[in-house]
Enzyme design. Structure first.
Site, PDB file in Angstrom:
ATOM      1  N   GLU A   1      -3.578  11.434   3.334  1.00  0.00           N
ATOM      2  CA  GLU A   1      -4.695  11.343   4.262  1.00  0.00           C
ATOM      3  C   GLU A   1      -4.829  12.713   4.912  1.00  0.00           C
ATOM      4  O   GLU A   1      -3.896  13.202   5.549  1.00  0.00           O
ATOM      5  CB  GLU A   1      -4.475  10.253   5.310  1.00  0.00           C
ATOM      6  CG  GLU A   1      -4.705   8.855   4.760  1.00  0.00           C
ATOM      7  CD  GLU A   1      -4.656   7.786   5.835  1.00  0.00           C
ATOM      8  OE1 GLU A   1      -5.625   7.012   5.937  1.00  0.00           O
ATOM      9  OE2 GLU A   1      -3.650   7.715   6.552  1.00  0.00           O
TER      10      GLU A   1
ATOM     11  N   GLU B   1       0.830  -1.210   0.000  1.00  0.00           N
ATOM     12  CA  GLU B   1       0.000   0.000   0.000  1.00  0.00           C
ATOM     13  C   GLU B   1       0.861   1.255   0.000  1.00  0.00           C
ATOM     14  O   GLU B   1       1.893   1.316   0.672  1.00  0.00           O
ATOM     15  CB  GLU B   1      -0.924   0.003   1.221  1.00  0.00           C
ATOM     16  CG  GLU B   1      -1.874   1.184   1.293  1.00  0.00           C
ATOM     17  CD  GLU B   1      -2.839   1.097   2.465  1.00  0.00           C
ATOM     18  OE1 GLU B   1      -3.143   2.151   3.056  1.00  0.00           O
ATOM     19  OE2 GLU B   1      -3.284  -0.027   2.796  1.00  0.00           O
TER      20      GLU B   1
END
EC number: 3.2.1.14
Length: 504
Positions: free
Chosen positions: A143, A138
């Site tokens: 974010e 990942e």
């Protein structure tokens, strides 16, 4: 007498028909579109010994504005919270059960990804954009914290390994990521990942870092989510629990650019029926120059920490917009010197769309070795802050041992590959827990090894998954049922026979 019997039979027939639902497979609550097992349909080759994946490859450059919909993405949950318009894609949370998300129908194997994003403001609300593989590699492009108007996070994970808390980096920025659009992007190559903010590099992660780099094809995902009330660690990381009375909360995305450095129709890897491991191959094309093959699952438990593993190859770059440097893995308060890579031309701004749509080759490679030219470049001092509590050392997954059959050529041509060329024998599989690292504490979700059943009617964003004899092969419940037709016919025939007998 006959009329009464006929009336009774008609009423009985109506009662029988009323007991049959329109769709026997339909759930009791069909109005809830917030929960989706969309990604649950994907099997993990490192966890499931019957899993062989064949992922659809992008193999080119694409651009999407999201102004009039999408050609390459599928809505996976909370359909009511997904809208397209003049500001591109809008993901909206209206209540605590919403989690609007989209996943790409394609995978990339190294490349560039960039999108303009305006985060959703609100305590406990997280706007996220990331890449993920079937085996849980990942790269978190960004974010954004709805409670923090001047900070965002970058992160990465290797094969679902989140036993340490030292991967995330926090970047201050001005103006706020919640008040206007900013460009967030990454460039992923076999030896380096570079994160960008508004076309400027803010973080560089080299292969020598103790965790390694992703080595499996990844899809793209946009997601807007809220923290759960009972998860204290995640609440602290997100800046508090969400207050839905202050909503709705909306994240905006537009002008997505993606380039796949590898060229193929599909990417295949996983477990063969004879128990052997098939290394990644590019069907109908080739893998990007310098590709490092992932280690087979059976090798993971045999890895031992080495002195080389301690090398710090993760640097956060300072800028005029971001004076605070995020947490790193060292407890030393001193500074270290960082030499920018010589391949600076690979870190320029993105080409104009007209140039993007051409077939011009772009290597995007990053030369991490020092050269004579590097000695003339200025040195950037990178402060190192204290590590997070609870950080532990963990064996590396992708860099401890050389691949058993790594192709040393410039380009790993896979067009005419034989079945045994990149195969390792394996008899064990790894059960991986997906643990999401947070600022304080962790949230753990255990992925079951059994094949899940789907009630989603969305088109899946991946191509083919193989299940072998002895496994449950039913992936989807049919939306059309023959049970009702069969039962109805039986009842009608029985009633006709009864009526005929009574009339005779």
């Amino acid at each position: 007498m006959y009329k009464q019997i006929l009336t009774f039979l008609i009423l009985f027939l109506r009662y029988i028909l009323s007991e049959f639902p329109d769709d026997p497979y339909e759930d009791d609550d069909t109005s809830d579109d917030n929960n989706s097992d969309y990604e649950g349909q994907k099997c993990n080759p490192y966890r499931d010994k019957a899993c062989l994946v064949n992922d659809e490859a992008l193999g080119k450059k694409i651009f999407e504005s999201f102004a009039e919909g999408t050609k390459y993405f599928t809505i996976t949950s909370s359909t009511r919270g997904v809208r397209f318009g003049s500001e591109g894609l809008a993901l909206t949370i209206q209540d605590e059960f919403d989690n609007p998300a989209l996943v790409s129908s394609f995978y990339i194997m190294y490349g560039k990804v960039e999108a303009e994003i305006k985060g959703a403001a609100g305590k406990g609300i997280i706007s996220s954009f990331y890449l993920q593989s079937d085996d849980l590699d990942e790269i978190d492009v960004v974010e954004i914290f709805g409670s923090d108007p001047y900070e965002f996070q970058t992160n990465f994970f290797i094969k679902g390994n989140t036993t340490t808390y030292d991967r995330g980096r926090y970047h201050e920025m001005h103006p706020s990521p919640l008040s206007e659009f900013h460009k967030y992007g990454i460039e992923w190559s076999p030896d380096l990942i570079t994160w960008y903010l508004d076309d400027k590099p803010v973080r560089m992660l080299g292969r020598r870092n103790k965790h390694g780099l992703p080595c499996s094809p990844m899809f793209l995902k946009f997601s807007l989510w809220s923290v759960e009330d009972d998860d204290e660690g995640t609440i602290a990381w997100a800046g508090g629990a969400a207050s839905f009375s202050e909503g709705p909360f909306t994240m905006h995305i537009k002008n997505l650019k993606v380039q796949d450095y590898s060229k193929a129709l599909t990417y295949s890897y996983g477990n063969l029926r004879d128990g052997n491991w098939l290394d990644l191959r590019a069907d109908g094309g080739y893998l990007y120059e310098g590709h490092k093959y992932c280690l087979p699952p059976k090798m993971l438990d045999k890895l031992k920490p080495t002195p080389k593993q301690e090398t710090d190859d993760d640097q956060v770059l300072t800028s005029s917009k971001s004076q605070r440097v995020a947490t790193t893995i060292s407890e030393d308060k001193n500074t270290v010197s960082y030499y920018p890579p010589s391949a600076t031309n690979s870190h320029t701004t993105w080409d104009r769309l007209s140039e993007w749509e051409t077939e011009q080759d772009e290597t995007g490679t990053d030369d991490t070795e020092n050269s004579d030219n590097e000695e003339e470049e200025s040195i950037t001092a990178i402060p190192i802050s204290k590590s997070r509590k609870g950080s532990t050392r963990r064996l590396d997954i992708s860099t401890q041992l050389p691949p058993l059959s790594q192709n040393e050529s410039k380009i790993a041509e896979i067009k005419n590959i034989t079945t045994t060329k990149h195969i390792h024998n394996t008899t064990t599989s790894l059960q991986i827990s997906k643990i999401k690292s947070k600022k304080v504490g962790v949230t753990t979700t255990i992925y079951s090894s059994s094949t899940p059943q789907s009630t989603s009617k969305s088109r899946m964003p991946y191509n083919i998954f193989f299940n072998y004899p002895g496994k449950e092969n039913s992936r989807f419940k049919s939306g059309v049922s023959s049970i009702l037709a069969t039962s109805f016919s039986s009842v009608v025939i029985a009633e006709i026979l009864v009526i005929v007998v009574l009339l005779l």
